[in-house]
Design a protein around this motif. Structure first.
Motif, short mmCIF file in Angstrom:
data_model
loop_
_atom_site.label_atom_id
_atom_site.label_comp_id
_atom_site.label_asym_id
_atom_site.label_seq_id
_atom_site.Cartn_x
_atom_site.Cartn_y
_atom_site.Cartn_z
N ALA A 86 0.83 -1.21 0.00
CA ALA A 86 0.00 0.00 0.00
C ALA A 86 0.87 1.26 0.00
CB ALA A 86 -0.93 -0.01 1.21
N LEU A 87 1.97 1.23 0.74
CA LEU A 87 2.89 2.38 0.71
C LEU A 87 3.47 2.53 -0.70
CD1 LEU A 87 4.69 1.92 4.16
CD2 LEU A 87 3.20 3.82 3.50
N GLN A 88 3.75 1.40 -1.34
CA GLN A 88 4.26 1.45 -2.72
C GLN A 88 3.20 2.05 -3.65
OE1 GLN A 88 7.42 0.82 -3.65
NE2 GLN A 88 6.75 1.70 -5.60
N LYS A 89 1.95 1.69 -3.42
CA LYS A 89 0.86 2.25 -4.23
C LYS A 89 0.81 3.78 -4.07
CE LYS A 89 -2.99 2.35 -6.63
NZ LYS A 89 -3.01 2.02 -8.07
N LEU A 90 1.01 4.26 -2.84
CA LEU A 90 1.05 5.71 -2.60
C LEU A 90 2.21 6.35 -3.37
CD1 LEU A 90 0.47 6.15 1.26
CD2 LEU A 90 -1.03 6.96 -0.59
N VAL A 91 3.37 5.71 -3.30
CA VAL A 91 4.55 6.23 -4.00
C VAL A 91 4.27 6.27 -5.50
CG1 VAL A 91 6.95 5.69 -4.64
CG2 VAL A 91 6.22 5.49 -2.24
N ASP A 92 3.64 5.22 -6.03
CA ASP A 92 3.37 5.13 -7.47
C ASP A 92 2.30 6.12 -7.92
OD1 ASP A 92 5.20 3.10 -7.60
OD2 ASP A 92 3.73 1.48 -7.62
N THR A 93 1.41 6.49 -7.01
CA THR A 93 0.33 7.42 -7.36
C THR A 93 0.84 8.87 -7.37
OG1 THR A 93 -1.25 5.91 -6.31
CG2 THR A 93 -2.02 8.14 -6.74
N ALA A 94 1.79 9.16 -6.50
CA ALA A 94 2.29 10.53 -6.35
C ALA A 94 3.45 10.81 -7.31
CB ALA A 94 2.75 10.75 -4.91
N ILE A 95 3.61 12.09 -7.62
CA ILE A 95 4.73 12.54 -8.47
C ILE A 95 5.48 13.63 -7.71
CG2 ILE A 95 5.33 13.70 -10.63
CD1 ILE A 95 2.88 12.36 -11.90
N PRO A 96 6.81 13.49 -7.60
CA PRO A 96 7.58 14.51 -6.88
C PRO A 96 7.89 15.71 -7.77
CG PRO A 96 9.03 12.76 -7.63
CD PRO A 96 7.64 12.38 -8.08
N SER A 97 8.50 16.72 -7.18
CA SER A 97 8.82 17.95 -7.91
C SER A 97 10.10 17.76 -8.70
CB SER A 97 8.96 19.10 -6.91
OG SER A 97 9.12 20.32 -7.58
N VAL A 98 9.98 17.02 -9.81
CA VAL A 98 11.14 16.85 -10.70
C VAL A 98 10.73 17.27 -12.11
CG1 VAL A 98 12.22 14.96 -9.43
CG2 VAL A 98 10.48 14.42 -11.14
N PRO A 99 11.61 17.74 -12.96
CA PRO A 99 13.05 17.87 -12.71
C PRO A 99 13.42 19.15 -11.94
CG PRO A 99 12.54 18.57 -14.93
CD PRO A 99 11.23 18.10 -14.33
N ILE A 100 12.45 20.05 -11.72
CA ILE A 100 12.81 21.31 -11.07
C ILE A 100 12.51 21.20 -9.58
CG2 ILE A 100 12.55 23.82 -11.13
CD1 ILE A 100 11.58 23.53 -14.03
N VAL A 101 13.46 20.60 -8.87
CA VAL A 101 13.27 20.25 -7.46
C VAL A 101 13.04 21.50 -6.61
CG1 VAL A 101 14.34 19.08 -5.50
CG2 VAL A 101 14.72 18.24 -7.83
N SER A 102 13.66 22.61 -6.99
CA SER A 102 13.60 23.82 -6.16
C SER A 102 12.19 24.40 -6.08
CB SER A 102 14.55 24.87 -6.72
OG SER A 102 14.18 25.20 -8.05
N ARG A 103 11.29 23.96 -6.96
CA ARG A 103 9.93 24.50 -6.92
C ARG A 103 9.11 23.97 -5.75
NH1 ARG A 103 8.14 24.10 -13.20
NH2 ARG A 103 9.22 25.95 -13.93
N GLU A 104 9.54 22.86 -5.19
CA GLU A 104 8.82 22.29 -4.05
C GLU A 104 7.35 22.04 -4.39
OE1 GLU A 104 10.47 21.25 -1.62
OE2 GLU A 104 12.11 22.60 -1.09
#
Ligand SMILES: [Zn+2]
Length: 328
Positions: free
Chosen positions: A227-245
């Protein structure tokens, strides 16, 4: 990425504060209402975290908090919008998430005034908001194994599902509800608001402690990690511009709003502890011996507890018992 854990969240809060929309204390309560997105809010301090989406179709609430906080939750929602509450989606059958169902539902108004929209008559719904959950949640709330129900009928889900994915389209966005079959319990749901890009995780993800794995209610460490993996797979991080948060926001069952990297770290922590316990078990150690070997070391200061309803010992035991059939 070498980021100090939690930095992005502090930044996210600062961002919201800058627009003057955060941290409004509901009068006479300890609830805190955070505007997470233009049409999405979180209420903290009502038991489990409550999330709600607002729009022309009405309000979609994820979890209703605990029973004693329910009136304050209704007041907090009504302070944000005059739209009626249409739906409550429950992430599990835990009292701190469903305890407010009756009062919050009653304060709302079903979309199905003529009945039949969900295959259920309007009389049964009593005209209040619809309550959606995984089928097992209704089983628990309506009186398991012939015992009297701990909840009034008006708190029970009016609409249940058992398939991996249930969806709705309300307030101009797709809402996906993912059943996680054996994680925190056997009735867990993750709720993903696609346009808002917010995921409400329920107690699968709890930033205040080790995840509660309720073996008696069908939870398991294997399902928890999945289930934690499902959360990780559902979400998208701030890439490639990491500084945008920027990136997908995750509202946990308890604790602070997080991003994908926070869930990645939490998943890794849970996986490392699972692996340690599995290795010790393979060596033939008993539960008592495994407890003595401190398999949660390194994480106890942040997530552990020696007292209260969910101690480090409880967590280690639940991981161990998840494996007791066969070591996997
Ligand atoms: Zn909870």
């Amino acid at each position: 990425m070498g980021r100090v854990p939690g930095t992005s969240v502090v930044a996210a809060f600062a961002l919201v504060t800058a627009s003057g929309l955060v941290g409004q204390q509901a009068p006479g309560t300890n609830l805190e209402v955070l505007q997470v997105r233009p049409n999405f809010y979180m209420i903290a301090g009502a038991g489990g975290n409550v999330g709600f989406q607002v729009g022309p179709d009405g309000v979609v609430v994820v979890d209703a908090g605990s029973a004693p906080s329910a009136d304050a939750v209704v007041a907090a929602i009504k302070k944000v919008t005059t739209q009626p509450i249409r739906y409550i989606i429950n992430t599990s059958a835990d009292p701190d998430h469903v305890g407010g169902n009756a009062a919050v539902g009653k304060a709302g108004q079903t979309l199905f005034t003529q009945g039949g929209g969900a295959g259920i008559g309007a009389d049964f719904l009593g005209g209040g908001a619809s309550i959606l959950s995984v089928e097992n949640v209704l089983g628990r709330m309506s009186g398991p194994s012939g015992q009297p129900s701990p909840f009034p009928v008006s708190a029970w889900p009016t609409e249940t599902f058992n398939q991996p994915r249930k969806y709705m389209y309300l307030n101009g966005e797709g809402i996906e509800v993912f059943h996680q079959p054996a994680a925190h319990t056997d009735g867990d749901a993750i709720v993903f608001f696609r346009r808002s890009d917010v995921v409400v995780s329920g107690d699968i993800f709890d930033t205040t402690r080790f995840p509660v794995i309720d073996i008696a209610k069908g939870g398991s460490i294997h399902g928890e990690i999945a289930a934690l993996q499902k959360l990780v797979d559902t979400a998208i991080p701030s890439v490639p511009i990491v500084s945008r948060e920027e990136g997908t926001l995750i509202v946990p069952g308890h604790g602070r709003i997080s991003d994908q990297l926070d869930v990645v770290e939490y998943r890794d922590m849970v996986t490392i502890i699972r692996d340690r316990i599995r290795d010790l078990k393979k060596q033939g150690l008993t539960l008592e011996q495994i407890q003595a070997a401190s398999p949660a070391r390194g994480y106890m200061r942040r997530y552990g507890s020696d007292s209260g309803p969910w101690t480090t010992k409880n967590f280690v035991e639940a991981v161990y018992r998840s494996m007791s059939e066969k070591v996997q």
